[in-house]
Enzyme design. Structure first.
Site, PDB file in Angstrom:
ATOM      1  N   LEU A 133       0.824  -1.213   0.000  1.00 15.60           N
ATOM      2  CA  LEU A 133       0.000   0.000   0.000  1.00 15.60           C
ATOM      3  C   LEU A 133       0.855   1.260   0.000  1.00 15.60           C
ATOM      4  O   LEU A 133       0.340   2.366  -0.047  1.00 15.60           O
ATOM      5  CB  LEU A 133      -0.963   0.024   1.192  1.00 15.60           C
ATOM      6  N   ASN A 167       7.909  -2.816   3.454  1.00 13.04           N
ATOM      7  CA  ASN A 167       8.992  -2.074   2.776  1.00 13.04           C
ATOM      8  C   ASN A 167       8.555  -0.677   2.325  1.00 13.04           C
ATOM      9  O   ASN A 167       8.711  -0.298   1.176  1.00 13.04           O
ATOM     10  CB  ASN A 167       9.546  -2.880   1.591  1.00 13.04           C
ATOM     11  N   ASP A 222      10.079  -8.492   2.468  1.00 12.91           N
ATOM     12  CA  ASP A 222       9.711  -8.567   1.050  1.00 12.91           C
ATOM     13  C   ASP A 222      10.259  -7.403   0.227  1.00 12.91           C
ATOM     14  O   ASP A 222      10.247  -6.259   0.647  1.00 12.91           O
ATOM     15  CB  ASP A 222       8.199  -8.604   0.859  1.00 12.91           C
ATOM     16  N   ASP A 262       0.642  -9.666  -4.687  1.00 11.66           N
ATOM     17  CA  ASP A 262       1.855  -8.831  -4.792  1.00 11.66           C
ATOM     18  C   ASP A 262       1.510  -7.516  -5.504  1.00 11.66           C
ATOM     19  O   ASP A 262       2.265  -7.037  -6.361  1.00 11.66           O
ATOM     20  CB  ASP A 262       2.996  -9.573  -5.498  1.00 11.66           C
TER      21      ASP A 262
HETATM   22 ZN   LIG Z   1       8.550  -9.852  -3.117  1.00 14.48          ZN
END
Ligand SMILES: [Zn+2]
Length: 450
Positions: A70, A105, A162, A315
């Site tokens: 997001l 992230n 991730d 994803d």
């Molecule tokens: Zn990833």
């Protein structure tokens, strides 16, 4: 909303229910009854009965997405971002998702208990449930584990670096052991950074590198399996599995009893290289891990059907147009995927027709089990008389990607202009209509209780 939906197929994987030709009585965000025929009395009837030989609309529990970006960090400015909590959660609702797991992230990275707590609070007003992950390591750089106890208590449902995979197998093993104490899984982005750095001849960040061989995925999966075996407890989840070799390694690990799970994205299920016609610009097809060969794609589809890969996860990685420019090497990797996920799986991903009930399982109870009961969400069920969390979709409705504006701030998908089948008609989250198609379901405004 007080009406009868006539002629619906009702699928509830946990209840082993799959029954076509049902009438569903909805009132004030609740499913009052599901029967073969409900007399309308004074209630309005929305007749969804398919034409002879046609496919019925499906009512099932709301989807759970294990993997969403997001972009917006708690309390951070969203002006320069492709997405914020509201636009992303509206996109999720339009895609049939009632719960999404937001990745860590962001800028700043969600890597300490304070920011996890802020993130959970900041996401709380979203129309659907936004669950928070914490990073596994500080700054995602693989050197120092986050405060796992603190982040877990602050509301993290899983731990994931991730986008990166810099932790050593030893650190990963320690992380798996520690997260097990809090009944939380570790999610890994299985791409070996050393291999990618070598083949691309870089010494710094590998995130933008476009050469990402299948061997990088296999090595990271093997390291992960070794790490959980060494830990002797805990749960490890492989994100966006894309290759036949990784599928095989995961199948073997599962057979040997390792507590590993895996997800596949709609795009790895539905697309492979080379494309017949490349998108414009070609960087719209850039994603990590990359789209693979047809053989890899077939292995991923087969693995999802058999349950070697547990769940579908989007994803969803929205980018602004300037991040997907003409320079392929410079372009950011990733696709916006929440609003196309269902249709891609049904149309391109080998999960339509007889596989539709399996797809419903892989979008509902399977991701719920990956998270486990430590996530604090209810088992996805259709519960009579309670505030409903469910989705209604038409698996046969055709639409052209991009014809209607996305709710997401990211329009970056190689599927723009393609005709897909499968459209969400309504998403209810805890009794509120957080999305509904006003043409097919002509009642008052979404969210409205009448
Ligand atoms: Zn990833």
């Amino acid at each position: 909303m007080n009406c009868i939906l006539r002629g619906v197929r009702v699928i509830d994987p946990v209840a082993h229910l799959d029954s076509a030709g049902q009438d569903v009585w909805l009132s004030d965000g609740r499913i009052i009854a599901i029967y073969k025929h409900i007399g309308e009395g004074t209630l309005p009837v929305i007749d969804l009965t398919p034409k002879p030989g046609g496919q019925p609309c499906v009512l099932c529990p709301g989807f759970i997405d294990l993997h969403t970006h997001l972009r917006q960090a708690p309390n951070a400015d969203d002006e320069h971002l492709a997405e914020n909590i509201l636009s992303g959660s509206m996109a999720a609702a339009a895609g049939g998702f009632a719960h999404i797991v937001n990745m860590a992230n962001t800028d700043p990275v969600i890597d300490n208990p304070e920011i996890v707590k802020d993130s959970a609070a900041f996401s709380a007003p979203a129309p659907i449930q936004v669950l928070t992950t914490a990073a596994l390591t500080r700054h995602l750089d693989g050197k120092e584990l986050v405060d796992i106890a603190g982040c877990s208590q602050a509301g993290a449902v899983a731990f994931s670096d991730d986008g990166r995979n810099a932790a050593t197998p030893r650190l990963l093993s320690e992380a798996i052991k520690t997260t097990a104490e809090f009944n939380k899984p570790v999610f890994i982005h299985p791409e070996d950074e050393e291999i990618i750095a070598q083949v691309n001849g870089v010494t710094d960040s590998v995130t933008g590198c476009s050469n990402r061989p299948p061997a990088a995925e296999l090595k990271a999966v093997d390291f992960g399996i070794r790490a959980i075996n060494h830990a002797g407890r805990g749960r490890l989840h492989f994100q966006h599995v894309s290759t036949a070799a990784a599928v095989e390694a995961i199948a073997k690990a599962k057979e040997a009893g390792a507590a590993v799970t895996a997800e596949a994205t709609p795009h790895h299920l539905g697309m492979w290289l080379p494309f017949e016609t490349a998108p414009t610009p070609p960087s719209l097809a850039k994603v990590n891990p990359p789209l693979r060969s047809e053989r890899d794609r077939n292995a991923v589809v087969q693995a999802l059907r058999e349950g070697v890969i547990d769940a579908v996860a989007t994803d969803h990685a929205p980018h602004r147009p300037e991040s997907k420019g003409d320079d392929y090497e410079e372009a950011a990797p990733g696709f916006a995927g929440l609003e196309t996920a269902l249709a891609v799986c049904l149309t391109l991903g080998g999960m339509g027709g007889d596989w539709l009930p399996v797809l419903v399982d892989r979008l509902t109870v399977a991701p719920y089990r990956v998270l486990g009961d430590g996530a604090g969400i209810e088992e996805p069920r259709l519960r009579i008389g309670e505030s409903a969390t469910c989705v209604l979709f038409d698996p046969a409705q055709e639409w052209v990607v991009g014809d209607k504006p996305f709710f997401s701030g990211g329009k970056n998908t190689p599927l723009l202009g393609q005709t897909l089948r499968g459209r969400v008609l309504m998403t209810l989250f805890e009794g509120s209509a957080v999305y509904h198609d006003t043409e097919r379901l002509p009642w008052d405004a979404p969210g409205g209780h009448d």
